[in-house]
Design an enzyme around this catalytic site. Structure first.
Site, short mmCIF file in Angstrom:
data_model
loop_
_atom_site.label_atom_id
_atom_site.label_comp_id
_atom_site.label_asym_id
_atom_site.label_seq_id
_atom_site.Cartn_x
_atom_site.Cartn_y
_atom_site.Cartn_z
CG ASP A 18 -1.81 1.16 1.32
OD1 ASP A 18 -2.32 1.60 0.27
OD2 ASP A 18 -2.03 1.67 2.43
CB THR B 78 -1.99 3.40 -3.83
OG1 THR B 78 -2.53 4.50 -3.11
CG2 THR B 78 -1.62 3.86 -5.23
CG ASP C 58 -3.34 8.06 -2.72
OD1 ASP C 58 -4.44 8.27 -2.21
OD2 ASP C 58 -2.28 8.10 -2.09
CE LYS D 75 -5.03 -1.13 -2.05
NZ LYS D 75 -4.75 -0.52 -0.74
CG ASN E 235 -7.48 0.44 2.33
OD1 ASN E 235 -6.80 0.33 3.33
ND2 ASN E 235 -7.21 1.31 1.38
#
Length: 1236
Positions: free
Chosen positions: A462, A743, A745, A867, A890
């Site tokens: 992550d 991630t 993001d 993921k 997460n």
């Protein structure tokens, strides 16, 4: 419309014309209660068909409600109700009991009566233990027994006993814990008043009273509390590890009517809800009380394991008790992870068993022929039994299975567990992985995966909180085209002589956070003067547009934010004079310009991962309606008004901020007329109550108001990298470990962090989703153009995707991954699905091959499920050992999916840690975990297993050579007690200590030379090649140990005229030679000598001679005549000098080839470890010199890259705020210095 194929009855509130794609029965809910179940017909005479039904809601019609076909019913204050026959379930035959569990819990496995039988049953599930039990049974049969029963019984009892004691200690701890929990006290409403009762006596339907700091005894429905609006604060550390407080609330009706003891005693509601399950994040149900039905959700529930905080008193109704509670339902078995060495070791044990059967069969055949040719004709071998040669060969087969049983090592598994336990303790005790700031040591949460740490090929990490600190700081901002900076680039000395860069003095602001620092005095002056309207609006927006909760503790403001980003922004506004003080369900109070102002909150448009923004609509004190919005630059710029100013300058500032890897956020506003707001508000209320895809409906309504925005500016928040991240990634890369960052993001943000942490470098060629698609399409076209004779199933080396020299990196998004992971195509018909899945299978292989050619891979905007799926792809197609590391909830799926999961105890709670195999506080400790502990554990385990197999082969195969001289008669070559004690005392301790303590180089050199890690990835230290080397080594040693003493005993004469060439003296000499050879061999293989190792080798030899002379003494023979038959053999044989010479010759010849091979390997074909060992002193001096000269250095990326603000994955507190139940009323903060 969500698919409802498995639902028998659904719950719908019909607001407008709606189409339902199933057949169903309508239940009419009258204002006075529930009516009969009947089929409704619409007055507009719309046609119905079998597959769909259109419902209309008309002005004069009665609203239609449909509720789930729930089967879990709870009646308040009525224990007898739950014992009704309809709630009974069959337990055994005709015996029934209530389906509602009591509140007593049971986590222990055994009791006094069941411990021995159950524990033995579990242990004999293991093939090795069952095998030795079968051997023990065979040894009891006189016709085939060639060894006394105790030679197998004693080792088996020791192994079973050690394991049983360990299980007993663990279960006693569980007994104590269960007793302590079940005997906790709570107040329960019985006979009209609250009485103290033990947890185990609480039942479903009871009303309980909890006080501050009490643990919640069961899953209870919150009815009321001492706080306004029945708000209750709970700590969920035992559920998810998070210590920050959560907000729970009771229904308004129960808050108003259930405050007194009398009212609670008269409470008789009926709860219909879902059956017990393990979903900690979901609860659905309804409450029927006084002919009204109220919806229930997770916000109304206090789950068992929570702790009541900041709430003096609360009342609740028990819904689930004991084993039915969600925390107990989550106590099931997790997926058992096994190492590659574990699997290989099991296959090798099976191989040994096959070899054992083949050897026994061969010797049995030999005995058959020997008896026919020789045995039956020798009068002195006649035993009076009328048995033919074939039958005797059959008995000989079973006899040799018993004699050669030590080829399958009975103590192997116990020894492996001891080694793993010790290695786990070394990880826990490592002070260099201890984080003093948070008092957090490293923790090995499992003891079965240590050697797997030395074989990692891929790391999935992550970003936020794992590579970065997840501690946000307001760094810079741009307002109306002008940039302001919080300087972090100047040293303390520079600040002293340069007054402009001295930290701003916020003493004028009594609410300022003392930890906040800013050095741009111009911005402070601008805000305080209130001449710049844009600056005023900028910080006003930050203080109003958020979902932060505020508490008042000891006269101080404490903000509770859904994400660290939001907390940093509200804190920044607080220091610049715009202080968020309090909020209610429909207002926000801030302090601006030394006076308080209250804004009426008309609507809160909360953040989600699709919107990437949040907005708030307020009525200002002057009566204007204004929308404030903040969000990622990509979504804000799409919604700006054409008349908005400062777009270009703000964009230029964003580029500058992005180059410094800052997380950016754009701020904007919009003035709304009353007419426009009223029209939008009606649509908003309709969307709020829709029951079908409510989130999508709300998003569509939000889009209608979030347009034509006016840009104010942008903020830049720094999420600093953790210490040592670039160095750690660089060292892991040198160890040929590939790192993938997964991630949530935005792509630009993740890419910039990739550069700053050295995952990406300027000499890398970056490939994005479009490039990847093109390359994959090209590969597929080439495959289709191949001749059919070359295509199907042909294993040939594929051409690389990247043909140009240089390093490559891959950056892809979650949306692109959907196509690879086949997440959006699962609703295809089954006939087409098989063909499509084959195509996707090939597509996935190509993608994984391409990604694995890259030095780095970054996956952006991925969900937790994606993921885990990415990790699964690499495990599935590369057969590689994977490690996942993360810090948040997460990341749990990813951590559980990988071969090894590592949790970081960071700012996002402890859920990742609780799901992990290993845990520590900082990412930089990962290099020590892998390159030091992992590598050492792998080397130690491999060396232990190789030697363990060798010593057992060398010991057992002496029987094989002896059989050629004993007519294949299953006669043993050693004394019975030597066979019994060999693996327990004579040879176990030295190899066990090597498995615990050995190291080729120290920890500093392990980190300096990451290439030392490569043998573990290649599996070169323990495989079938090494196994057969150990086998042939054991064959060679057993050959020497047998035949040299055999030659020495031919035609010999002792000094006293006696000839000690008897069988018993021969057994003593071979046994002594074996003990010396085995213990000296492990000495040659030991790389790291300590006093303990030396003591173990010498002690094992001393123990052998001590026990041997004792059991060969006349005294013990007198007591146990039949068990100890080697009376005086040791003292008689070992006083002969030529027998000592025989032992020395045997040991020397056994060890000489090993010494020669080791010498040649280290001089002619040295490994990387050999070279490091040879120059160890030189490298240690270099390390000392480097430590003296080391200076901190950090270099940012040199390219200009866009960045974008990344919100937290979780929603804010908007739902709680809008409900009006999660806020303390301002009046409750009496005496607070922030109140007027």
């Amino acid at each position: 419309m969500r698919r409802l194929s498995s639902v028998r009855k659904i719950s719908i509130v019909v607001i407008s014309e709606t189409t339902i794609p199933i057949d169903f029965k309508l239940v009419n809910l009258e204002p006075t209660g529930f009516g009969e179940s009947r089929t409704r017909r619409c007055g507009c005479k719309r046609s119905f068909n079998q597959n769909s039904l259109t419902l209309c809601f008309h002005q004069n019609s009665v609203p239609l409600f449909f509720f789930p076909d729930v089967s879990w019913k709870v009646k308040a204050n009525d224990r007898a109700y739950h014992q009704l026959p309809e709630f009974q379930k069959k337990v055994f035959l005709c015996f029934k009991k209530s389906r509602y569990s009591g509140n007593a819990i049971k986590t222990y496995k055994y009791n006094v009566l069941t411990f021995i039988p159950l524990n033995l049953f579990e242990q004999f599930k293991r093939a090795a233990n069952l095998y030795f039990l079968a051997l023990l049974i065979l040894q009891v049969i006189p016709e085939i027994s060639t060894l006394p029963w105790y030679t197998t019984l004693i080792p088996l009892v020791v192994v079973l006993g050690v394991t049983a004691i360990k299980d007993l200690v663990d279960d006693l701890a569980r007994h104590r814990m269960d007793k302590e929990i079940n005997n906790r006290k709570s107040e329960v409403l019985l006979n009209g008043r609250f009485q103290e009762a033990k947890w185990r006596d609480i039942q479903v339907g009871d009303v309980v009273r909890l006080k501050k700091n009490d643990f919640v005894p069961a899953d209870i429905l919150l009815l009321s509390s001492s706080n306004p609006n029945s708000l209750c604060y709970v700590e969920t550390a035992e559920l998810d590890g998070e210590t920050n407080l959560k907000f729970k609330m009771g229904l308004r009706v129960t808050d108003e009517r259930l405050q007194e003891e009398r009212q609670l005693a008269e409470f008789d509601a009926l709860i219909d809800c879902e059956e017990p399950n393990n979903r900690l994040d979901k609860f659905t149900g309804t409450m029927l009380w006084r002919r009204e039905r109220y919806p229930l959700d997770l916000d109304n529930m206090l789950l068992r394991g929570c702790k009541v905080r900041n709430t003096e008193e609360c009342h609740g109704l028990v819904i689930f008790a004991g084993a039915d509670t969600k925390i107990m339902r989550n106590g099931g078995k997790t997926r058992f992870k096994r190492t590659k060495i574990d699997k290989l070791m099991n296959y090798m044990v099976y191989t040994i068993f096959v070899l054992l059967v083949l050897v026994a069969a061969g010797l049995a055949i030999g005995h058959t022929f020997w008896w026919e040719q020789i045995g039956s004709k020798a009068w002195y071998l006649f035993d009076g039994k009328d048995q033919d040669a074939s039958y005797r060969g059959f008995l000989s087969f079973w006899g040799y299975l018993i004699v050669l049983n030590t080829m399958v090592p009975i103590s192997l598994y116990v020894s492996v567990e001891i080694i793993r336990l010790g290695q786990s303790k070394f990880i826990n005790w490592d002070l260099q992985m201890y984080f003093a700031e948070k008092d957090t040591p490293a923790k090995a949460r499992t003891t079965t995966l240590n050697e797997q740490l030395g074989q990692i090929e891929y790391i999935f990490s992550d970003k936020t909180g794992t590579l970065t600190q997840n501690v946000m700081q307001f760094k810079k901002c741009t307002i109306a085209g002008r940039s302001y900076v919080r300087s972090g680039l100047f040293t303390h000395n520079a600040l002293l002589w340069c007054p402009w860069f001295q930290p701003v003095d916020f003493s004028w602001n009594q609410y300022a956070d003392r930890k906040f620092q800013f050095t741009d005095h111009a911005l402070v002056s601008c805000v305080r003067s209130r001449k710049d309207k844009d600056a005023v609006e900028f910080f006003k927006l930050l203080s109003l547009c958020h979902t932060v909760m505020v508490e008042h503790k000891d006269g101080e403001l404490v903000y509770q934010a859904a994400s660290p980003d939001e907390g940093a922004l509200v804190t920044a506004a607080r220091n610049f004079g715009y202080v968020f003080l309090s909020r209610t369900q429909d207002s926000i109070t801030i302090r601006e310009a030394d006076q308080e102002a209250t804004y009426e909150m008309l609507a809160l448009l909360d953040f989600n991962s699709d919107r990437k923004r949040m907005s708030i609509i307020l009525r200002c004190p002057d009566g204007r309606v204004r929308l404030y919005c903040k969000g990622a630059d990509t979504v804000i710029y799409e919604r700006l008004s054409p008349n908005s100013r400062h777009k270009e300058t703000t964009q230029a500032a964003l580029d500058v901020f992005a180059n410094e890897t800052l997380r950016t956020l754009c701020l904007c506003y919009k003035d709304i007329s009353d007419a426009e707001y009223n029209a939008w508000s009606r649509k908003h209320k309709e969307a709020q109550v829709t029951m079908v895809d409510r989130d999508a409906a709300l998003d569509r309504v939000y889009e209608q108001i979030e347009n034509n925005l006016m840009l104010i500016g942008a903020t830049a928040i720094e999420d600093k990298l953790q210490d040592g991240v670039p160095e750690t990634i660089a060292k892991l890369a040198k160890a040929d470990i590939k790192i993938w960052v997964l991630t949530g993001d935005k792509k630009e943000t993740a890419e910039n962090i990739g550069y700053s942490c050295s995952l990406l470098t300027d000499d890398m060629q970056i490939h994005y989703g479009e490039d990847v698609n093109e390359k994959l399409r090209t590969r597929q076209e080439n495959r289709r153009n191949e001749p059919l004779t070359q295509r199907p199933g042909r294993k040939k080396t594929a051409e690389p995707f990247f043909t140009t020299p240089g390093k490559n990196a891959l950056i892809i998004t979650g949306g692109w991954l959907n196509e690879i992971l086949y997440e959006k195509k699962k609703k295809r018909r089954r006939l087409r699905l098989h063909l499509l899945m084959w195509c996707v299978h090939v597509f996935q292989i190509d993608f994984v091959d391409m990604a694995c050619e890259c030095e780095a891979v970054i996956c952006c905007r991925v969900t937790p499920k994606q993921k885990a799926n990415v990790v699964s792809l690499v495990k599935k197609y590369k057969k590689a050992v994977t490690l996942s590391i993360g810090d948040g909830a997460n990341d749990v799926n990813m951590i559980k999916t990988a071969d090894i999961g590592v949790g970081i105890s960071g700012q996002e709670g402890m859920q990742a840690v609780m799901s992990s195999d290993y845990a520590f506080a900082q990412f930089r400790y990962l290099q020590r975990l892998l390159l030091v502990h992992g590598r050492w554990s792998y080397i130690r385990m491999c060396k232990f297993l190789r030697f363990f197999f060798f010593k057992n082969f060398a010991f057992t195969l002496v029987h094989f050579w002896y059989s050629f001289f004993s007519g294949y008669s299953s006669q043993v070559a050693y004394e019975d007690w030597f066979i019994t004690l060999y693996n327990l005392f004579y040879s176990s301790l030295p190899v066990l200590l090597v498995g615990l303590l050995d190291q080729d180089v120290n920890d500093k050199l392990s980190l300096k030379f990451p290439k030392l890690y490569l043998p573990g990835q290649q599996g070169s230290l323990f495989n079938y090649k090494n196994f057969f080397i150990s086998l042939f080594h054991g064959i060679f040693v057993s050959l020497i140990i047998f035949f040299i003493p055999y030659g020495a005993f031919l035609q010999t004469m002792g000094q006293d005229g006696e000839a000690p060439s008897d069988y018993q003296s021969f057994a003593v000499v071979t046994a002594s030679s074996l003990i010396f050879t085995v213990n000296l061999q492990i000495s040659l293989d030991t790389s790291y000598w300590t006093f303990v190792n030396c003591f173990a080798v010498l002690g094992s030899i001393a123990i052998y001679f001590g026990i041997m002379f004792d059991i060969h003494s006349a005294g013990i023979h007198v007591i146990f005549t039949s068990q100890f038959t080697f009376t005086g053999v040791a003292s008689n044989a070992l006083r002969q000098p030529y027998l000592w010479l025989t032992i020395i010759l045997t040991v020397g010849i056994s060890l000489l080839p090993v010494i020669c091979i080791q010498f040649l390997h280290k001089t002619i074909w040295p490994s990387v470890g050999d070279k490091v060992q040879r120059n160890r002193r030189k490298y240690e001096l270099e390390l000392e010199e480097e430590e003296r000269k080391r200076a901190p250095a950090f270099q940012r990326g040199r390219r200009s890259r866009r960045s974008a603000y990344a919100f937290s994955h979780s929603r804010g507190y908007a739902d709680l705020i809008a409900s009006g139940r999660s806020i303390r009323r301002p009046r409750d903060c009496r005496g607070c210095k922030y109140r007027r």
